[in-house]
Design an enzyme around this catalytic site. Sequence first.
Site, short mmCIF file in Angstrom:
data_model
loop_
_atom_site.label_atom_id
_atom_site.label_comp_id
_atom_site.label_asym_id
_atom_site.label_seq_id
_atom_site.Cartn_x
_atom_site.Cartn_y
_atom_site.Cartn_z
N SER A 46 0.81 -1.22 0.00
CA SER A 46 0.00 0.00 0.00
C SER A 46 0.85 1.27 0.00
O SER A 46 0.53 2.21 -0.74
CB SER A 46 -0.96 0.00 1.19
OG SER A 46 -1.91 -1.02 1.02
N LYS A 50 -9.40 -4.95 11.52
CA LYS A 50 -10.55 -4.49 10.72
C LYS A 50 -11.88 -4.48 11.48
O LYS A 50 -12.78 -3.73 11.12
CB LYS A 50 -10.70 -5.36 9.46
CG LYS A 50 -9.64 -5.09 8.41
CD LYS A 50 -9.94 -5.86 7.14
CE LYS A 50 -8.84 -5.67 6.13
NZ LYS A 50 -9.15 -6.29 4.84
N ASP A 103 -13.05 -2.98 0.50
CA ASP A 103 -12.63 -4.32 0.03
C ASP A 103 -13.68 -4.92 -0.93
O ASP A 103 -13.35 -5.39 -2.02
CB ASP A 103 -12.43 -5.27 1.20
CG ASP A 103 -11.15 -4.98 1.97
OD1 ASP A 103 -10.18 -4.49 1.37
OD2 ASP A 103 -11.11 -5.25 3.19
#
Length: 282
Positions: free
Chosen positions: A17, A66, A102
């Site tokens: 990322s 998450k 996602d």
Amino acid sequence: MNKLYGLLGHPVGHSMSPLMHNDAFTHLGMKGYYHAFDVPEVELKEAVDAFRLLNISGFNVTIPHKVAIMNLLDEIDEEAVMIGAVNTVVNMDGRYIGYNTDGRGYLTSLLKTIDRPLHECNVLVIGAGGAARGVATVLANEGVALLTIANRTITKAIEIKDNYQSYRHANITVVSMSEAEDNLGLYDIVINTTSIGMSPNVNDVPISIQHAKPSVVLSDLIYNPILTKWLIQGEAKGLKTHNGVGMFVEQGALAFQLWTGKYPDTERMTELVRKQLGGFTC
Ligand code: ATR
């Protein structure tokens, strides 16, 4: 002044990322910098407090945070609530808003591969972990002809179905792995959301494709290796395949857009990621 963005995860050493986002900032001539922060679970709250103090403009969240991050935010987008996980946080005038890119990232990538409308497709999702939840929720929200979930532990697949149906009506069925395998010819899109076939266990496949129909699209969320053994088997049979690089890139691009209002060059991002992966998958 440079705006600071980041990634919260543990571990984050191999994350692509920073490379992807920093290149996008440079390419678009924007003053932004993205840094990966390695934060263990017990320090998540302190890390978010520190981000608030430093007025970090936005960040991604990855394994294992998450779900836990959701309690530390000021607001959560509806689809992220349905999925039950957040991977992107936006600083909106000092308030941290959680999103999940996602599932949408996966969908954006899949739509570039399939050549018939999604609402005409019977879709089989293999697996019932966090990734399956994102993919199944977005597919159900988008509308597919039939959505079936198969998992080794069938109760987890039933949980995803029940969770979704507690928010919205949708035609979702749950089958065992052997039922899915026997009836594979029913499906237009078969999606592997499990870790089966991921490096270093590159010789494993999630499901036999013996009964797949010739027009099926085999889609694997795994991007390391870029082509899993399952997808290689599919290509050898002349089937259409879709690998996980697109999902990774698109989830990043959607996060970048939420932060900056600008949609980055995803072809450029894909090239970067492919080059990077080439370095440690072959
Ligand atoms: P993620 O958040 O990446 O989806 P996860 O929540 O750990 O990861 O879920 C992993 C998924 O891969 C699960 O569906 C898991 O099946 P179980 O629910 O039965 O555990 C599936 N999975 C992983 N390894 C597997 C294996 N060797 N055989 C079958 N299923 C496997």
